[in-house]
Every structure is written in structure tokens, then in C-alpha cells.
Design an enzyme around this catalytic site. Structure first.
Site, PDB file in Angstrom:
ATOM      1  N   THR A 137       0.815  -1.209   0.000  1.00  0.00           N
ATOM      2  CA  THR A 137       0.000   0.000   0.000  1.00  0.00           C
ATOM      3  C   THR A 137       0.850   1.261   0.000  1.00  0.00           C
ATOM      4  O   THR A 137       0.484   2.274  -0.604  1.00  0.00           O
ATOM      5  CB  THR A 137      -0.939   0.004   1.225  1.00  0.00           C
ATOM      6  OG1 THR A 137      -1.777  -1.149   1.184  1.00  0.00           O
ATOM      7  CG2 THR A 137      -1.808   1.253   1.253  1.00  0.00           C
ATOM      8  N   TYR A 188      -7.451   0.787  -4.655  1.00  0.00           N
ATOM      9  CA  TYR A 188      -6.150   1.202  -5.187  1.00  0.00           C
ATOM     10  C   TYR A 188      -5.401  -0.036  -5.665  1.00  0.00           C
ATOM     11  O   TYR A 188      -5.771  -1.173  -5.356  1.00  0.00           O
ATOM     12  CB  TYR A 188      -5.325   1.927  -4.119  1.00  0.00           C
ATOM     13  CG  TYR A 188      -4.998   1.074  -2.906  1.00  0.00           C
ATOM     14  CD1 TYR A 188      -3.816   0.347  -2.846  1.00  0.00           C
ATOM     15  CD2 TYR A 188      -5.889   0.983  -1.837  1.00  0.00           C
ATOM     16  CE1 TYR A 188      -3.527  -0.454  -1.751  1.00  0.00           C
ATOM     17  CE2 TYR A 188      -5.611   0.188  -0.745  1.00  0.00           C
ATOM     18  CZ  TYR A 188      -4.418  -0.526  -0.692  1.00  0.00           C
ATOM     19  OH  TYR A 188      -4.151  -1.317   0.381  1.00  0.00           O
ATOM     20  N   THR A 220       1.047  -4.086   4.328  1.00  0.00           N
ATOM     21  CA  THR A 220       0.725  -4.311   5.736  1.00  0.00           C
ATOM     22  C   THR A 220       0.104  -5.671   6.030  1.00  0.00           C
ATOM     23  O   THR A 220       0.162  -6.144   7.165  1.00  0.00           O
ATOM     24  CB  THR A 220      -0.237  -3.219   6.244  1.00  0.00           C
ATOM     25  OG1 THR A 220      -1.441  -3.245   5.465  1.00  0.00           O
ATOM     26  CG2 THR A 220       0.410  -1.852   6.156  1.00  0.00           C
ATOM     27  N   ASP A 221      -0.486  -6.336   5.021  1.00  0.00           N
ATOM     28  CA  ASP A 221      -1.235  -7.566   5.302  1.00  0.00           C
ATOM     29  C   ASP A 221      -0.358  -8.668   5.884  1.00  0.00           C
ATOM     30  O   ASP A 221      -0.800  -9.414   6.771  1.00  0.00           O
ATOM     31  CB  ASP A 221      -1.915  -8.073   4.030  1.00  0.00           C
ATOM     32  CG  ASP A 221      -3.124  -7.232   3.635  1.00  0.00           C
ATOM     33  OD1 ASP A 221      -3.567  -6.421   4.466  1.00  0.00           O
ATOM     34  OD2 ASP A 221      -3.621  -7.385   2.513  1.00  0.00           O
ATOM     35  N   LYS A 227      -1.112  -6.991  12.939  1.00  0.00           N
ATOM     36  CA  LYS A 227      -2.093  -6.095  12.335  1.00  0.00           C
ATOM     37  C   LYS A 227      -3.436  -6.416  12.963  1.00  0.00           C
ATOM     38  O   LYS A 227      -3.920  -7.543  12.877  1.00  0.00           O
ATOM     39  CB  LYS A 227      -2.141  -6.276  10.816  1.00  0.00           C
ATOM     40  CG  LYS A 227      -3.044  -5.259  10.118  1.00  0.00           C
ATOM     41  CD  LYS A 227      -2.984  -5.393   8.601  1.00  0.00           C
ATOM     42  CE  LYS A 227      -3.858  -4.325   7.945  1.00  0.00           C
ATOM     43  NZ  LYS A 227      -3.838  -4.415   6.473  1.00  0.00           N
ATOM     44  N   GLU A 267      -5.645 -27.058  28.344  1.00  0.00           N
ATOM     45  CA  GLU A 267      -6.914 -27.260  27.637  1.00  0.00           C
ATOM     46  C   GLU A 267      -7.021 -28.697  27.117  1.00  0.00           C
ATOM     47  O   GLU A 267      -8.076 -29.310  27.147  1.00  0.00           O
ATOM     48  CB  GLU A 267      -7.022 -26.272  26.476  1.00  0.00           C
ATOM     49  CG  GLU A 267      -8.375 -26.242  25.799  1.00  0.00           C
ATOM     50  CD  GLU A 267      -9.392 -25.383  26.541  1.00  0.00           C
ATOM     51  OE1 GLU A 267     -10.548 -25.360  26.110  1.00  0.00           O
ATOM     52  OE2 GLU A 267      -9.024 -24.747  27.547  1.00  0.00           O
TER      53      GLU A 267
END
Length: 333
Positions: free
Chosen positions: A16, A29, A95-96, A168, A290
Site C-alpha cells: 500500500t 487502489y 501491511t497484510d 495487524k 486445555e
């Protein structure tokens, strides 16, 4: 004098920060529309703090980040770290998957030279694009002596994060990155870093992993299965037939349906490495709490996100197939 300024290498991969819209108000974009030279031209102030050595390693949206790009990027970073004339390295990135690339590099690039990853949430053509400010801060951090020995760092929106901790956490907006478990490493203020803590995790020079080890093992295939209501066994059975490792992005403390756990148990018995993580976004997946990991042959991923657990399991499998040794990796890294 300009010659007295430190040299900072800037490696561009797209994203980006290099994106372009059809118009300045468009939500859509195209990532990776601009070159590294275009990005640098938008920040003339860099000439006052560093001599830039720019390279275009890739030009993709980071949703299309591949192991091939990681291979090229890690090799180039390694070479630049060995170049005594280079003070630090900046990587521009979408950023992903920025957090995944940062964590991968922290485990395969075994140097203490500053490596800083940076991106932007708004494309370069947007009103109020933050990419130039982020890039300036990244170069300022990469040239700073205080950044040395901390492993790869991520700078977004003036916040500094350690590679292992950063995530993120939002699909849009400037405040999209956080370190939910241990907090951010520090902040950029007036073009200089203020660190709040040392990086207490194993990384970089202490890492037992390397690009050479991955190449030798053939980059083991590790997949992620996302737990949800009524998760059935067939998807996991298929993954076990094509993967050397499976990460469970489990509900709560790394759990899933009885059918899914039974399928993962079969996979582990067949020699597939199975690691339990949580889809919740933060918190600890503890061993033998767990589920009975020792009896089932599972690995507990501690506080690593599923996407980072996948990276560590892949690297671990490049060195060993022993579940106990793999568990030790998750306790160390």
C-alpha cells in the site's frame, strides 16, 4: 558533510505504501504501483539524515507475498548486513503480511545490524497519506545505534514494535498495528527512537535457523486450520495428506471440536507436526491445560499468533521432526 551521513539500504517490496488510486478519494487502489525511487522522491528530507542505497526486490501487494520473495529478501538482507559500509536496512512492505515477513527475518538473518520494516495504511496518492512520514521514521530508526541488536523492528504510525510481538489488528485506519501481549517496543519522537524495553525473546544472532537450513530441507509445508463451530475432520485429514505440519487456530485456549481434535490426533500419530494456537488475537496457549498435549502428540504455541506459529513450525521442521524438540522451539522463540 553529506559523506559523513550513514548509509541506509532501502529494499522495496511493494504494498500500500507504493499504491495508487484511480483518484484521491477512491477507496480502492493498486498496490505496488510506484517504484522505490518514487517513494524516496516523496521524502526529500531523507537527504538530511542518510545516504540512501535503494533496491527494488519485489513490487506486489503483501497478500501475494511468497516464500520466493522471502528467500530473495533474506539473502539480500544477509549480504547487506555483512557490508560494513551499510549502517542499517529498511524494507518497505505491504501491511497484510508485514508481521510475518518481520518474524521470518528475525529467525533466519543472524546479524545484529538494524533492520526496519515499514508500510502504510493509505496508498501514496491518498489525501493524508502517511507513507512518507513512516518511511522517514524507518530510515531514522535504521541509522540509530539504539536499534542495533534488537532484531528486525516494525515502524508504523510512530510506534516501534518487535517482530515477534507485532500484529495487524484492524483492516483499515492508521492505528492498525499493535503488540497485544508484551506491548510496543517504543516510539519515534523527533526523528529518534525512545525504547521502552529490550527484546527479551530469542532472535537474530541467537537463532538456530537459517536460509541455508530451509533450502536444504525444501521449505516444509505447514498449513493453518481455523477452528469454528461444527468444524469437521475431512479438511484436517486432507491437510495431513499434503502438509508436514498443521497449526490449529483454535477457539479460546487453542481448542476445537471433538471431530477436529480426533483428526489432528491422527495426523500427529502419522508424523505430521501439530501445533495449537489461538484465533483470539492475544493470550497464551499453555501446554497440557486445555488438552493433554503430551498424550496427543501436540505442540503448544504459547503466545504466537497462528500465522507466526506457522513460520516457526516450518523453520523447526527444517531442523527436526521430533515433537519434544519442536515444543522446545516454541518455548525458546
Amino acid at each position: 558533510m553529506p559523506d559523513a551521513l550513514p548509509v541506509v539500504a532501502v529494499l522495496a517490496t511493494g504494498g500500500t505504501i507504493a499504491g495508487a488510486q484511480a483518484d484521491a478519494t477512491s477507496a480502492g487502489y493498486k498496490a505496488g504501483s510506484f517504484s522505490v525511487d518514487d517513494l524516496l522522491a516523496a521524502v526529500p528530507q531523507l537527504a538530511g539524515i542518510a545516504r540512501i542505497r535503494a533496491e527494488q526486490v519485489a513490487n506486489v501487494g503483501s497478500q501475494n507475498m511468497t516464500h520466493d520473495v522471502w528467500r530473495a529478501l533474506a539473502a539480500r538482507v544477509d549480504a547487506l548486513c555483512q557490508d560494513a559500509s551499510v549502517a542499517g536496512i529498511v524494507i518497505t512492505h505491504g501491511t497484510d503480511t508485514l508481521e510475518e515477513t518481520a518474524y521470518f527475518l528475525s529467525l533466519v538473518v543472524r546479524h545484529d545490524k538494524p533492520v526496519v520494516l515499514v508500510g502504510a495504511m493509505r496508498p501514496a496518492t491518498a489525501l493524508g497519506a502517511e507513507g512518507p512520514a513512516n518511511l522517514y521514521n524507518a530510515v531514522a530508526l535504521a541509522r540509530h545505534a539504539e536499534a542495533r541488536g534488537r532484531g528486525p523492528l516494525v515502524v508504523m504510525n510512530e510506534d516501534i514494535h518487535y517482530a515477534r510481538e507485532v500484529q495487524k489488528i484492524a483492516s483499515a485506519g492508521l492505528c492498525a498495528f499493535s503488540s497485544p501481549n508484551r506491548g510496543r517496543a517504543g516510539v519515534m519522537h523527533g526523528g529518534a527512537p525512545k525504547f521502552y524495553s529490550r527484546n527479551a525473546t530469542t532472535h537474530s544472532t541467537q537463532s538456530e535457523f537459517s536460509l541455508a537450513l530451509l533450502e536444504k530441507s525444501g521449505w516444509p509445508r505447514v498449513g493453518i486450520v481455523y477452528a469454528h463451530a461444527d468444524l469437521q475432520a475431512d479438511v484436517i485429514d486432507f491437510m495431513a495428506s499434503v502438509c508436514q505440519g498443521i497449526v490449529l487456530a483454535g477457539v479460546g485456549d487453542g481448542n476445537a471440536t471433538d471431530a477436529a481434535i480426533a483428526a489432528l490426533t491422527r495426523a500427529a500419530a502419522a508424523g505430521v507436526a501439530v501445533a495449537r494456537s489461538s484465533r483470539t488475537g492475544s493470550g497464551l496457549v499453555a501446554r497440557d491445560v486445555e488438552l493433554d498435549d503430551a498424550a496427543l502428540g501436540f505442540i503448544a504455541a504459547a503466545d504466537l499468533s497462528p500465522q507466526k506459529a506457522r513460520i516457526l513450525l516450518m523453520l523447526g521442521l527444517s531442523a527436526t521432526r521430533d515433537p519434544a524438540a519442536l515444543q522446545h522451539c516454541f518455548e525458546r522463540y
